[in-house]
Design an enzyme around this catalytic site. Structure first.
Site, PDB file in Angstrom:
ATOM      1  CB  THR A 188      -0.926   0.024   1.233  1.00 21.28           C
ATOM      2  OG1 THR A 188      -0.129   0.123   2.425  1.00 21.28           O
ATOM      3  CG2 THR A 188      -1.793  -1.217   1.297  1.00 21.28           C
ATOM      4  CB  ALA A 241     -12.352  -6.521 -16.342  1.00 19.35           C
ATOM      5  CB  CYS A 381      -8.361   6.645 -44.028  1.00 17.82           C
ATOM      6  SG  CYS A 381      -7.735   8.338 -44.207  1.00 17.82           S
ATOM      7  CG  PHE A 382      -2.707   5.279 -46.369  1.00 15.78           C
ATOM      8  CD1 PHE A 382      -2.247   6.416 -47.004  1.00 15.78           C
ATOM      9  CD2 PHE A 382      -1.916   4.149 -46.386  1.00 15.78           C
ATOM     10  CE1 PHE A 382      -1.018   6.430 -47.645  1.00 15.78           C
ATOM     11  CE2 PHE A 382      -0.690   4.142 -47.028  1.00 15.78           C
ATOM     12  CZ  PHE A 382      -0.234   5.283 -47.664  1.00 15.78           C
ATOM     13  CG  HIS A 516     -10.723   7.458 -39.890  1.00 16.72           C
ATOM     14  ND1 HIS A 516      -9.706   6.536 -39.727  1.00 16.72           N
ATOM     15  CD2 HIS A 516     -10.207   8.475 -40.619  1.00 16.72           C
ATOM     16  CE1 HIS A 516      -8.615   6.980 -40.339  1.00 16.72           C
ATOM     17  NE2 HIS A 516      -8.896   8.154 -40.881  1.00 16.72           N
ATOM     18  CD  GLU A 518     -11.401   3.982 -37.643  1.00 17.99           C
ATOM     19  OE1 GLU A 518     -10.283   4.508 -37.781  1.00 17.99           O
ATOM     20  OE2 GLU A 518     -12.173   3.758 -38.599  1.00 17.99           O
TER      21      GLU A 518
END
Length: 544
Positions: A188, A241, A381-382, A516, A518
């Site tokens: 701690t 997680a 894109c590219f 894009h 995403e």
């Protein structure tokens, strides 16, 4: 204004996940029926991250209004669905630029310009400005407590904490509990020192989020609470997680949202509605199958360079109830030898955005492989530009096809666009302009061609809005020769000047987009292009 402010700081080491913690807290507060706004204060001196290398800082996240921002804003949007704006990310460079412009303008009436109060006042203006009376504003402070760069931001939130009072301000500190294997215990002391550093700056945290790979014993929680001057219930474990979409559930189970409500005197008897998160987590834990996608890029040494892309592919998997395995490949491996065998076992090929000539030929080789082998291909894109150049060379018989971005003014299939329309205004740029902020940035409309695959993917929508970040465009003078050989331009800007989407109709799935997608995908609302692409990969997996 009655907005409550939660300030999130980090200590001990960087990369603990403040952005993810902030986004997950926002999601849980939303699940309780509260409205939220997410903001990031970055202490570096760049005006924005637009000119920073992705391998150094990760991806640049772009908002609808054209701001180039920190990648944490992607987490914010994916977890809360609240669209970020220019005002939701500010850097030390932008703060100092604002202050110096005011000084030159004479706004300080001849006074000596200082960090306190002028810089801290400017920071407070950004924190509290452009709000719409949301219930909560979550403000993440970049960097680690103790960094010299972040001192003005920490001083600003200290002042705001005093001005707003505990009724409207709360300090959350994310820290680390390292596990020492030889001793067999959590330590701690780093957390104690981090809180001590924060206290030396005048900030007493109200709640501690403690990152740990191991369960935190009750005795250690009491010890942390005692030494750090917080309630025992305000020591919240932040465990690793299985997926980031488990984090909102885990935080609720640990009592984070209850402690936040208690601090502000809000009722928390009713359980939050976390159905969307349990559904998403369940699908990720128990998929019906697997698909493998090759991502052929040039920034694969730091996968945060493609953070939104990786998450959008996961979202496509959620929509199709499959696990998406990513095979990261440096595009340069396809330039030195015939390494196409690396793509033989994949169910889809994705070539993402990028800048510069390095690795471009490798991206074209990946596009050619996917086109000739009938493997689903997604160029972004590219990646769209390289697919068009590859088709120009090998389908349309244009051997000199290339991009003027690579220094050859005669290679005009892709070139620098100097004028285009945005709404009713003409946007203008020159080849010698500064790099920062001179790209086609933010949301632009696109008209979809009737009967095209793109239009079907978007649910037969005629017009869509997608986010852009690029300087070079496909030259529409080559549309005729390319369409004659099977490459269809199925999406165009409203003025018909800028190609936005290309596809090959007789291919299982071959789509390139200039924007894009995403950046707009969310786990509870996967982007249709990624849903369709992963769906095609599922079909491909059944053929292999």
């Amino acid at each position: 204004m009655t907005t409550r402010f939660i300030f999130i700081t980090g200590g001990v080491v960087s990369s603990l996940g403040k952005g993810l913690a902030s986004a997950a807290l926002g999601a849980v507060l939303q699940a309780r029926g509260f409205s939220v706004r997410m903001r990031k204060m970055d202490p570096y001196l760049n005006i924005d991250p637009g000119t920073m290398s992705p391998t150094q800082h990760g991806e640049v996240y772009v908002t609808d209004d054209g701001a180039e921002t920190d990648l944490d804003l992607g987490h914010y949007e994916r977890f809360t669905g609240v669209a970020s704006r220019q005002s939701d990310n500010v850097t030390a460079g932008r703060i100092y630029k604002t202050v110096l412009e005011r000084e030159r303008h004479g706004d300080y009436l001849g006074g000596t310009v200082q960090v306190i109060p002028h810089v801290t006042d400017a920071i407070k203006e950004f924190i509290t400005g452009d709000l719409s009376d949301e219930d909560f504003a979550l403000i993440e402070i970049g960097g680690t407590v103790g960094d010299i760069e972040s001192l003005p931001f920490l001083e600003a939130i200290r002042q705001l904490g005093n001005e707003l009072g505990p009724e409207r301000a709360m300090f959350v500190h994310l820290t680390l509990l390292p596990y020492i294997a030889t001793a067999g215990e959590l330590k701690t002391k780093p957390t104690q020192h981090s809180v001590k550093e924060l206290l030396s700056l005048g900030i007493q945290p109200d709640l501690l989020l403690c990152r740990s790979e191991h369960p935190i014993p009750e005795s250690e929680r009491r010890k942390i609470a005692l030494f750090c001057n917080v309630r025992r219930e305000a020591v919240i474990a932040a465990y690793d997680a299985p997926s980031i979409y488990d984090v909102p559930i885990n935080y609720h189970d640990e009592g984070l949202d209850v402690e936040v409500c208690r601090h502000f005197g809000l009722g928390c008897e009713k359980e939050p509605d976390l159905t969307r998160w349990t559904t998403i987590a369940g699908r990720l834990r128990q998929p019906e199958g697997d698909v493998t996608i090759a991502v052929v890029g040039k920034y694969t040494t730091l996968l945060d360079s493609y953070k939104s892309l990786a998450e959008a592919l996961t979202h496509g998997g959620i929509a199709n109830n499959v696990r998406v395995k990513l095979k990261w490949l440096d595009s340069q491996v396809f330039e030195t030898a015939d390494n196409s065998y690396l793509l033989e076992d994949v169910h889809g090929v994705l070539v993402p955005g990028g800048f510069g000539e390095r690795g471009a030929e490798g991206k074209m080789a990946a596009a050619k492989f996917a086109r000739e082998k009938n493997v689903p291909y997604f160029g972004i894109c590219f990646g769209m530009q390289m697919a068009v150049i590859e088709a120009a060379r090998n389908l349309a018989g244009i051997p000199g096809a290339g991009s003027t971005e690579f220094g050859n003014p005669e290679a005009k299939v892709v070139g620098l666009m100097t004028e285009w329309m945005r709404g009713n205004e003409i946007q203008v740029r020159k080849s010698g302009d500064d790099l920062g902020g001179t790209m086609r940035l933010g949301a632009y409309p696109c008209i979809l061609k009737p009967g095209s695959r793109a239009r079907a993917i978007y649910g037969d929508a005629q017009t869509i809005q997608e986010r852009h970040r690029h300087r070079y465009e496909v030259n529409n003078a080559y549309i005729g020769p390319l369409e004659a050989r099977g490459l269809v331009f199925s999406g165009m800007s409203p003025d018909g000047l800028l190609p936005e989407i290309v596809e090959i109709p007789d291919h299982p799935w071959f789509v390139g987009v200039q924007f894009h997608p995403e950046l707009k995908s969310k786990p509870f609302e996967p982007h249709p292009l990624f849903t369709s692409f992963i769906g095609a990969a599922v079909e491909q997996s059944r053929l292999v």
